[in-house]
Design a protein around this motif. Structure first.
Motif, PDB file in Angstrom:
ATOM      1  N   LYS A  67      63.164 -32.127 143.826  1.00  0.00           N
ATOM      2  CA  LYS A  67      62.523 -33.247 143.129  1.00  0.00           C
ATOM      3  C   LYS A  67      61.033 -32.966 142.978  1.00  0.00           C
ATOM      4  N   LEU A  68      60.627 -32.685 141.758  1.00  0.00           N
ATOM      5  CA  LEU A  68      59.232 -32.346 141.485  1.00  0.00           C
ATOM      6  C   LEU A  68      58.543 -33.510 140.789  1.00  0.00           C
ATOM      7  N   GLU A  69      57.537 -34.045 141.445  1.00  0.00           N
ATOM      8  CA  GLU A  69      56.768 -35.146 140.848  1.00  0.00           C
ATOM      9  C   GLU A  69      55.378 -34.690 140.431  1.00  0.00           C
ATOM     10  N   HIS A  70      54.800 -33.806 141.221  1.00  0.00           N
ATOM     11  CA  HIS A  70      53.424 -33.374 140.958  1.00  0.00           C
ATOM     12  C   HIS A  70      53.336 -31.902 140.575  1.00  0.00           C
ATOM     13  N   LEU A  71      54.367 -31.150 140.879  1.00  0.00           N
ATOM     14  CA  LEU A  71      54.376 -29.726 140.551  1.00  0.00           C
ATOM     15  C   LEU A  71      54.924 -29.505 139.152  1.00  0.00           C
ATOM     16  N   ARG A  72      54.384 -28.517 138.465  1.00  0.00           N
ATOM     17  CA  ARG A  72      54.915 -28.094 137.174  1.00  0.00           C
ATOM     18  C   ARG A  72      55.668 -26.780 137.357  1.00  0.00           C
ATOM     19  N   GLN A  73      56.836 -26.686 136.728  1.00  0.00           N
ATOM     20  CA  GLN A  73      57.631 -25.484 136.882  1.00  0.00           C
ATOM     21  C   GLN A  73      56.909 -24.251 136.363  1.00  0.00           C
ATOM     22  N   ASP A  74      56.159 -24.415 135.283  1.00  0.00           N
ATOM     23  CA  ASP A  74      55.450 -23.239 134.757  1.00  0.00           C
ATOM     24  C   ASP A  74      54.357 -22.769 135.721  1.00  0.00           C
ATOM     25  N   ALA A  75      53.797 -23.687 136.534  1.00  0.00           N
ATOM     26  CA  ALA A  75      52.811 -23.277 137.534  1.00  0.00           C
ATOM     27  C   ALA A  75      53.467 -22.431 138.618  1.00  0.00           C
ATOM     28  N   LEU A  76      54.696 -22.777 138.991  1.00  0.00           N
ATOM     29  CA  LEU A  76      55.430 -21.980 139.970  1.00  0.00           C
ATOM     30  C   LEU A  76      55.728 -20.588 139.413  1.00  0.00           C
ATOM     31  N   ARG A  77      56.156 -20.549 138.166  1.00  0.00           N
ATOM     32  CA  ARG A  77      56.468 -19.253 137.551  1.00  0.00           C
ATOM     33  C   ARG A  77      55.218 -18.380 137.434  1.00  0.00           C
ATOM     34  N   ASP A  78      54.100 -19.007 137.075  1.00  0.00           N
ATOM     35  CA  ASP A  78      52.854 -18.246 136.948  1.00  0.00           C
ATOM     36  C   ASP A  78      52.441 -17.643 138.294  1.00  0.00           C
ATOM     37  N   ALA A  79      52.647 -18.408 139.364  1.00  0.00           N
ATOM     38  CA  ALA A  79      52.262 -17.923 140.690  1.00  0.00           C
ATOM     39  C   ALA A  79      53.089 -16.713 141.112  1.00  0.00           C
ATOM     40  N   MET A  80      54.324 -16.609 140.603  1.00  0.00           N
ATOM     41  CA  MET A  80      55.202 -15.504 140.991  1.00  0.00           C
ATOM     42  C   MET A  80      55.175 -14.341 140.004  1.00  0.00           C
ATOM     43  N   SER A  81      54.505 -14.495 138.890  1.00  0.00           N
ATOM     44  CA  SER A  81      54.644 -13.541 137.786  1.00  0.00           C
ATOM     45  C   SER A  81      54.263 -12.114 138.166  1.00  0.00           C
ATOM     46  N   ASP A  82      53.231 -11.939 139.000  1.00  0.00           N
ATOM     47  CA  ASP A  82      52.770 -10.588 139.331  1.00  0.00           C
ATOM     48  C   ASP A  82      53.805  -9.795 140.127  1.00  0.00           C
ATOM     49  N   GLU A  83      54.677 -10.489 140.845  1.00  0.00           N
ATOM     50  CA  GLU A  83      55.642  -9.800 141.701  1.00  0.00           C
ATOM     51  C   GLU A  83      57.002  -9.635 141.039  1.00  0.00           C
ATOM     52  N   LEU A  84      57.221 -10.281 139.905  1.00  0.00           N
ATOM     53  CA  LEU A  84      58.521 -10.212 139.268  1.00  0.00           C
ATOM     54  C   LEU A  84      58.782  -8.864 138.614  1.00  0.00           C
ATOM     55  N   ASP A  85      57.744  -8.060 138.400  1.00  0.00           N
ATOM     56  CA  ASP A  85      57.926  -6.754 137.783  1.00  0.00           C
ATOM     57  C   ASP A  85      58.723  -5.794 138.660  1.00  0.00           C
ATOM     58  N   GLN A  86      58.884  -6.121 139.930  1.00  0.00           N
ATOM     59  CA  GLN A  86      59.631  -5.247 140.828  1.00  0.00           C
ATOM     60  C   GLN A  86      61.133  -5.276 140.542  1.00  0.00           C
ATOM     61  N   GLY A  87      61.578  -6.208 139.735  1.00  0.00           N
ATOM     62  CA  GLY A  87      63.002  -6.327 139.478  1.00  0.00           C
ATOM     63  C   GLY A  87      63.673  -7.221 140.498  1.00  0.00           C
ATOM     64  N   LEU A  88      64.840  -7.709 140.148  1.00  0.00           N
ATOM     65  CA  LEU A  88      65.510  -8.697 140.987  1.00  0.00           C
ATOM     66  C   LEU A  88      65.888  -8.142 142.355  1.00  0.00           C
ATOM     67  N   LEU A  89      66.371  -6.890 142.401  1.00  0.00           N
ATOM     68  CA  LEU A  89      66.867  -6.333 143.663  1.00  0.00           C
ATOM     69  C   LEU A  89      65.758  -6.100 144.671  1.00  0.00           C
ATOM     70  N   PHE A  90      64.613  -5.651 144.215  1.00  0.00           N
ATOM     71  CA  PHE A  90      63.562  -5.220 145.133  1.00  0.00           C
ATOM     72  C   PHE A  90      62.455  -6.259 145.308  1.00  0.00           C
ATOM     73  N   LEU A  91      62.670  -7.448 144.818  1.00  0.00           N
ATOM     74  CA  LEU A  91      61.716  -8.524 145.074  1.00  0.00           C
ATOM     75  C   LEU A  91      61.639  -8.816 146.569  1.00  0.00           C
ATOM     76  N   SER A  92      60.438  -9.058 147.059  1.00  0.00           N
ATOM     77  CA  SER A  92      60.271  -9.512 148.443  1.00  0.00           C
ATOM     78  C   SER A  92      60.295 -11.038 148.450  1.00  0.00           C
ATOM     79  N   LEU A  93      61.433 -11.596 148.823  1.00  0.00           N
ATOM     80  CA  LEU A  93      61.554 -13.052 148.839  1.00  0.00           C
ATOM     81  C   LEU A  93      60.608 -13.674 149.862  1.00  0.00           C
ATOM     82  N   ALA A  94      60.361 -12.969 150.955  1.00  0.00           N
ATOM     83  CA  ALA A  94      59.442 -13.489 151.977  1.00  0.00           C
ATOM     84  C   ALA A  94      58.028 -13.599 151.423  1.00  0.00           C
TER      85      ALA A  94
END
Length: 268
Positions: A67-94
């Motif tokens: 339940k998101l009231e104050h967060l924007r989904q695009d802000a979450l995506r922007d925060a993760m964008s630099d690490e997504l280039d590693q590909g799905l398998l090698f992403l560091s979820l931690a």
């Protein structure tokens, strides 16, 4: 002469069939080894190609739940964008979790891979439940958090005190909230000065002074005093000082009565 002929027969060369029969176990063993090595190399090649294929799997979809009231989904995506280039398998979820939980409004985040191309993000927002001083806010764990649109939260109760006292004062506030509710009273402020003196502001305008020790005992004495004497008092209570061992000092607001007397005097 006879002995020489016998020795000659013994040293006669073996036939081709006999040699093959002798060498066949070795040939079979070598062939088996060759097959095993070839199979291992083929398996390694398949694994390598598979890993390379998985490495190249991009994150095509990000699914945000919670339940998101104050967060924007695009802000979450922007925060993760630099690490997504590693590909799905090698992403560091931690690492992604740490990144998201450092954002304002994020209390906790959990991430999961969903092959072949989806990253699921479950987010829990943290909400302020009290103001801390003039600018900061506290969540339910008494942690100082950043918020946006501060004016929106000006109606929250205010807690003030020395740095490091957040958890203790939040605990006091929660106890006040619980104990005063049956009397239809609500604490709207709680402050502690440099000498440890606690002062509570109530929603009916009463200032409650609890001092620097015996918090529970003094609060209980106030509840009894309010229920028995002050709740139905014919005068407006302005301040109740519970710092006395044998009782309390009560100050009444005389302004309404004096105003009435003045108006009556002018009317005569």
């Amino acid at each position: 002469m006879l002995a020489s002929r016998r020795n000659a027969r013994r040293r006669a060369p073996e036939s081709l069939g006999e040699r093959l029969k002798t060498l066949m176990p070795r040939i079979q063993s070598g062939f088996s080894t060759l097959l095993s090595v070839s199979a291992m190399l083929a398996l390694a090649a398949v694994v390598y190609l598979g890993v390379e294929a998985l490495r190249k799997l991009p994150v095509e979809r990000i699914v945000v739940t919670g339940k998101l009231e104050h967060l924007r989904q695009d802000a979450l995506r922007d925060a993760m964008s630099d690490e997504l280039d590693q590909g799905l398998l090698f992403l560091s979820l931690a690492d992604l979790q740490v990144t998201l939980e450092a954002l304002p409004w994020v209390y906790s985040a959990e991430l999961r891979r969903r092959f072949p191309d989806t990253l699921e993000v479950s987010v829990v927002e943290q909400l302020p439940i009290a103001r801390w001083g003039d600018e900061a806010f506290l969540n339910h764990e008494a942690r100082i958090i950043e918020v946006t649109d501060r004016e929106r939260w000006r109606s929250l109760p205010e807690i003030r005190g020395p740095m490091g006292s957040e958890a203790r004062l939040m605990n006091h506030y929660q106890r006040l909230l619980e104990r005063l509710r049956p009397l239809a009273l609500t604490p709207i402020s709680l402050s502690e000065d440099d000498y440890g003196q606690l002062v509570v502001g109530l929603d009916n305008g009463v200032q409650l002074q609890l001092g620097d020790h015996d918090f529970s005992l003094r609060l209980q004495r106030f509840l009894q005093l309010w229920s028995s004497d002050l709740q139905e008092a014919d005068r407006v209570v302005q301040r109740v000082d519970m710092r006395y061992d044998g009782g309390a000092a009560v100050a009444f607001d005389q302004t309404p009565r004096l105003a009435g007397l003045t108006e009556n005097t002018q009317g005569r």
